[in-house]
Design a protein around this motif. Sequence first.
Motif, mmCIF file in Angstrom:
data_model
loop_
_atom_site.group_PDB
_atom_site.id
_atom_site.type_symbol
_atom_site.label_atom_id
_atom_site.label_comp_id
_atom_site.label_asym_id
_atom_site.label_seq_id
_atom_site.Cartn_x
_atom_site.Cartn_y
_atom_site.Cartn_z
ATOM 1 N N ALA A 33 0.816 -1.220 0.000
ATOM 2 C CA ALA A 33 0.000 0.000 0.000
ATOM 3 C C ALA A 33 0.850 1.271 0.000
ATOM 4 C CB ALA A 33 -0.940 -0.003 1.200
ATOM 5 N N SER A 34 2.073 1.199 0.477
ATOM 6 C CA SER A 34 2.919 2.393 0.560
ATOM 7 C C SER A 34 3.794 2.592 -0.674
ATOM 8 C CB SER A 34 3.801 2.314 1.808
ATOM 9 O OG SER A 34 4.630 1.171 1.736
ATOM 10 N N ASN A 35 3.694 1.701 -1.643
ATOM 11 C CA ASN A 35 4.520 1.784 -2.854
ATOM 12 C C ASN A 35 3.668 1.880 -4.105
ATOM 13 O OD1 ASN A 35 6.925 1.524 -1.415
ATOM 14 N ND2 ASN A 35 6.838 -0.706 -1.507
ATOM 15 N N TYR A 36 4.273 2.388 -5.182
ATOM 16 C CA TYR A 36 3.630 2.408 -6.495
ATOM 17 C C TYR A 36 3.980 1.112 -7.223
ATOM 18 C CZ TYR A 36 3.095 7.447 -5.814
ATOM 19 O OH TYR A 36 2.765 8.686 -5.330
ATOM 20 N N ASP A 37 3.036 0.595 -7.980
ATOM 21 C CA ASP A 37 3.267 -0.584 -8.808
ATOM 22 C C ASP A 37 4.059 -0.133 -10.034
ATOM 23 O OD1 ASP A 37 3.018 -2.613 -10.769
ATOM 24 O OD2 ASP A 37 1.141 -3.308 -9.898
ATOM 25 N N ALA A 38 5.321 -0.517 -10.128
ATOM 26 C CA ALA A 38 6.196 -0.056 -11.210
ATOM 27 C C ALA A 38 5.693 -0.512 -12.579
ATOM 28 C CB ALA A 38 7.619 -0.543 -10.980
ATOM 29 N N GLN A 39 5.176 -1.729 -12.680
ATOM 30 C CA GLN A 39 4.685 -2.210 -13.970
ATOM 31 C C GLN A 39 3.473 -1.409 -14.423
ATOM 32 O OE1 GLN A 39 3.995 -6.431 -14.338
ATOM 33 N NE2 GLN A 39 2.771 -6.170 -16.180
ATOM 34 N N ARG A 40 2.546 -1.165 -13.516
ATOM 35 C CA ARG A 40 1.347 -0.401 -13.872
ATOM 36 C C ARG A 40 1.715 1.024 -14.291
ATOM 37 N NH1 ARG A 40 -3.946 -0.476 -10.229
ATOM 38 N NH2 ARG A 40 -4.154 -2.404 -11.361
ATOM 39 N N ALA A 41 2.628 1.654 -13.575
ATOM 40 C CA ALA A 41 3.040 3.018 -13.912
ATOM 41 C C ALA A 41 3.720 3.059 -15.278
ATOM 42 C CB ALA A 41 3.981 3.559 -12.841
ATOM 43 N N THR A 42 4.578 2.078 -15.551
ATOM 44 C CA THR A 42 5.268 2.017 -16.846
ATOM 45 C C THR A 42 4.278 1.791 -17.976
ATOM 46 O OG1 THR A 42 7.247 1.150 -15.748
ATOM 47 C CG2 THR A 42 7.083 0.835 -18.135
ATOM 48 N N GLU A 43 3.324 0.872 -17.791
ATOM 49 C CA GLU A 43 2.320 0.608 -18.820
ATOM 50 C C GLU A 43 1.461 1.848 -19.083
ATOM 51 O OE1 GLU A 43 0.336 -2.806 -17.240
ATOM 52 O OE2 GLU A 43 1.805 -4.193 -18.088
ATOM 53 N N HIS A 44 1.114 2.572 -18.038
ATOM 54 C CA HIS A 44 0.330 3.800 -18.190
ATOM 55 C C HIS A 44 1.083 4.816 -19.059
ATOM 56 C CE1 HIS A 44 -2.103 7.319 -17.130
ATOM 57 N NE2 HIS A 44 -0.939 7.931 -16.958
ATOM 58 N N GLU A 45 2.351 5.002 -18.761
ATOM 59 C CA GLU A 45 3.149 5.958 -19.526
ATOM 60 C C GLU A 45 3.337 5.499 -20.968
ATOM 61 O OE1 GLU A 45 3.737 8.942 -18.435
ATOM 62 O OE2 GLU A 45 2.858 8.393 -16.525
ATOM 63 N N MET A 46 3.472 4.195 -21.195
ATOM 64 C CA MET A 46 3.582 3.672 -22.560
ATOM 65 C C MET A 46 2.289 3.923 -23.332
ATOM 66 S SD MET A 46 5.685 0.175 -21.772
ATOM 67 C CE MET A 46 5.451 -0.506 -23.396
ATOM 68 N N ASP A 47 1.149 3.766 -22.675
ATOM 69 C CA ASP A 47 -0.132 4.076 -23.318
ATOM 70 C C ASP A 47 -0.171 5.522 -23.788
ATOM 71 O OD1 ASP A 47 -1.105 1.544 -22.952
ATOM 72 O OD2 ASP A 47 -2.446 2.053 -21.301
ATOM 73 N N GLU A 48 0.333 6.427 -22.979
ATOM 74 C CA GLU A 48 0.331 7.843 -23.354
ATOM 75 C C GLU A 48 1.238 8.098 -24.551
ATOM 76 O OE1 GLU A 48 1.008 10.349 -19.998
ATOM 77 O OE2 GLU A 48 -0.824 9.707 -19.006
ATOM 78 N N ILE A 49 2.395 7.453 -24.606
ATOM 79 C CA ILE A 49 3.292 7.607 -25.751
ATOM 80 C C ILE A 49 2.618 7.100 -27.016
ATOM 81 C CG2 ILE A 49 5.421 6.728 -26.810
ATOM 82 C CD1 ILE A 49 6.658 6.829 -23.983
ATOM 83 N N LEU A 50 1.884 5.997 -26.904
ATOM 84 C CA LEU A 50 1.200 5.408 -28.058
ATOM 85 C C LEU A 50 -0.047 6.188 -28.462
ATOM 86 C CD1 LEU A 50 1.523 1.659 -27.051
ATOM 87 C CD2 LEU A 50 2.759 2.847 -28.876
ATOM 88 N N GLY A 51 -0.443 7.148 -27.640
ATOM 89 C CA GLY A 51 -1.624 7.951 -27.956
ATOM 90 C C GLY A 51 -2.918 7.307 -27.536
ATOM 91 N N ILE A 52 -2.826 6.312 -26.680
ATOM 92 C CA ILE A 52 -4.030 5.635 -26.215
ATOM 93 C C ILE A 52 -4.523 6.359 -24.970
ATOM 94 C CG2 ILE A 52 -4.966 3.484 -25.286
ATOM 95 C CD1 ILE A 52 -2.819 2.042 -26.933
#
Length: 88
Positions: A33-52
């Motif tokens: 609960a005190s940490n960010y999920d690194a995979q989810r954050a990376t996938e989110h940023e990749m979606d933004e690069i792809l324009g999704i």
Amino acid sequence: MFANGAVGSGGTFDGIVTLSSAAPFQFTRPASASNYDAQRATEHEMDEILGIGSRLSIDGSDLRPQDLFSWSSAGVRISLRADTLFVD
């Protein structure tokens, strides 16, 4: 991005995802609960690069790529953030 780390036009990449070493990212799952999920954050940023993205997070009625695959029930597109996602 260039070999020296500089970012500018004419670089070899169309998008770059970086994670801050100051943020509490966790690379194992499930993330605590005190940490960010690194995979989810990376996938989110990749979606933004792809324009999704979804129009549900902005005002307007135009569909965006992610909206083409979002359904609240069979044959009914999600139209509100509060709608329940339908998965068949």
